[in-house]
Scaffold this active site. Sequence first.
Site, short mmCIF file in Angstrom:
data_model
loop_
_atom_site.label_atom_id
_atom_site.label_comp_id
_atom_site.label_asym_id
_atom_site.label_seq_id
_atom_site.Cartn_x
_atom_site.Cartn_y
_atom_site.Cartn_z
N LYS A 1 40.21 40.64 75.16
CA LYS A 1 39.52 41.30 74.05
C LYS A 1 38.07 40.86 73.89
O LYS A 1 37.21 41.65 73.51
CB LYS A 1 40.31 41.07 72.76
CG LYS A 1 41.60 41.87 72.70
CD LYS A 1 42.32 41.65 71.40
CE LYS A 1 43.42 42.69 71.21
NZ LYS A 1 44.31 42.82 72.36
N GLU B 1 37.46 37.39 63.78
CA GLU B 1 36.82 38.69 63.66
C GLU B 1 36.72 39.07 62.19
O GLU B 1 37.65 38.80 61.40
CB GLU B 1 37.65 39.73 64.42
CG GLU B 1 37.02 41.11 64.48
CD GLU B 1 37.87 42.04 65.34
OE1 GLU B 1 37.59 42.14 66.54
OE2 GLU B 1 38.82 42.64 64.80
N GLU C 1 39.90 51.99 70.39
CA GLU C 1 40.26 51.83 68.98
C GLU C 1 39.07 51.32 68.18
O GLU C 1 38.34 50.44 68.61
CB GLU C 1 41.43 50.87 68.85
CG GLU C 1 42.68 51.35 69.60
CD GLU C 1 43.94 50.68 69.13
OE1 GLU C 1 43.86 49.71 68.34
OE2 GLU C 1 45.03 51.12 69.55
N GLU D 1 39.19 47.43 70.26
CA GLU D 1 39.74 47.12 71.57
C GLU D 1 39.96 48.42 72.33
O GLU D 1 39.86 49.51 71.76
CB GLU D 1 41.07 46.36 71.45
CG GLU D 1 42.17 47.16 70.76
CD GLU D 1 43.43 46.34 70.57
OE1 GLU D 1 43.37 45.10 70.66
OE2 GLU D 1 44.49 46.95 70.33
N ASN E 1 42.91 50.21 74.82
CA ASN E 1 44.25 50.16 75.40
C ASN E 1 44.24 50.96 76.70
O ASN E 1 44.01 52.18 76.69
CB ASN E 1 45.28 50.72 74.43
CG ASN E 1 45.43 49.82 73.21
OD1 ASN E 1 45.56 48.61 73.36
ND2 ASN E 1 45.38 50.40 72.03
N ARG F 1 46.31 52.38 78.73
CA ARG F 1 47.64 52.96 78.96
C ARG F 1 47.79 54.19 78.08
O ARG F 1 46.92 54.49 77.25
CB ARG F 1 48.71 51.94 78.60
CG ARG F 1 48.54 51.37 77.18
CD ARG F 1 49.69 50.53 76.73
NE ARG F 1 49.40 49.73 75.56
CZ ARG F 1 49.40 50.17 74.31
NH1 ARG F 1 49.63 51.44 74.06
NH2 ARG F 1 49.13 49.35 73.30
#
Length: 453
Positions: free
Chosen positions: A115, A200, A275, A289, A291, A293
């Site tokens: 990340k 964060e 995202e 982040e 993803n 997939r």
Amino acid sequence: MKSVLVANRGEIACRVFRSARALGLSTVAIYSDADARAAHVEAADRAVGVGPAPARESYLRVEKVLEAAREAGADAIHPGYGFLSENAEFAQSVLDAGLTWIGPSPHTIRQMGDKQRARQIAAEAGVPVVPGSARFEPGEIEGLAQAAEAVGYPLLVKAAGGGGGIGMRRVDGPEKLIDVVVATQSMAQKSFNNGAVFLERFVPKARHVEMQVFGFGDGRAIHLFERDCSLQRRFQKVIEEARAPGLPAEVADAMAAAAVRLCEATAYSGAGTVEFIVDAESFEFFFLEMNTRIQVEHPVTEMITGRDLVAMQIELARGTLGFVPQDEVAARGHAIECRLYAEDPAKMFMPSPGPLTTFRPPPGMAHLRVDSGYREGDAVTPFYDPMVAKIVVWGESREVARLRAMDALRAFSIDGIRNNRHFLLACLADDDFAAGDVHTGFIDANRGRLLAA
């Protein structure tokens, strides 16, 4: 490519089989001892056992999955979501075995799976990033207090290699910072074999909005519009919709452009999701982040665009997908997905495994899609995620989709396990949800009211 093995189980395995079969491919399932008679096993042309019920002894065993592919004669592997789907070493092992990997390159998975590295890449691509800290390895706490002050409270402690909301904890002040960091490092090490964490900024009233992207592996990429995934419990999604209600068009356009820039910068290949966290009041957005997939909630994107994302993944991997220009991708209407879980909302959404003595989804219609890996008489075991079905509806407007989702949930007969069907109905019926006033704290803030509905 003639045969696809899905390195997964349940509804996502069944989902991938449908697209593979429509493309003329034979299908191979893998199963643990607990899943020997599961729906995804019967849905495949061939099935191979990979070990005992615990995932770490079966679905997560790379060598077992590759052995199954060799035994069944599969020449391609689709990872689905979860399990090994974002494991770069698995992707590389598939390629090293001479098989086709249906997903982005191992290098990209590795980059975006870290990340902090992903944040750096995003920032370099001109994508706004949530203020955060450097990483802290297991046992490392020197400089933690200063980093927290720089980020600002409230903040989130996040696993550097995490996903799906796992390894994420909120801290409101310095008193509990060290304890939470140490506990999260330990959890991250056990869950991801990577104990590093980072801090964060926490946006108090935030929306979770993600952009579906598709890259062609040559520096070109497109988006397929955004999804709002703000309704969450324990940082995990419950209701998702496309498009995001009340999001100004200029914000959605800027977010889409940022997501595409990130894909272009990494020469991304296949389906992915970028995202973002969005301030619910100012609409300022930040990268969270990526993803690498297919997502659980991809059906709402398919409903509004009329495009089969899994088929696109497969066709790209086998070299039969041409470039799709952005102006050929259009969105029509609104779609909502509700995740039906074997869980008890009154007990902090704790999983509730057991037999599905009654399991009768509503009949399929043009505007309704039910994705599931269960049938009546099956049992929900404690070994895997307790989601039993996804109810996805489309409507000409958000209000039509909302009412259709409620009708579908009312028509879904389920018994034998505690489940969240009534809770989902309460969320959909809530006045604030109906008005589009959604944010990541919605369920926590209204839990008493929703449970009483």
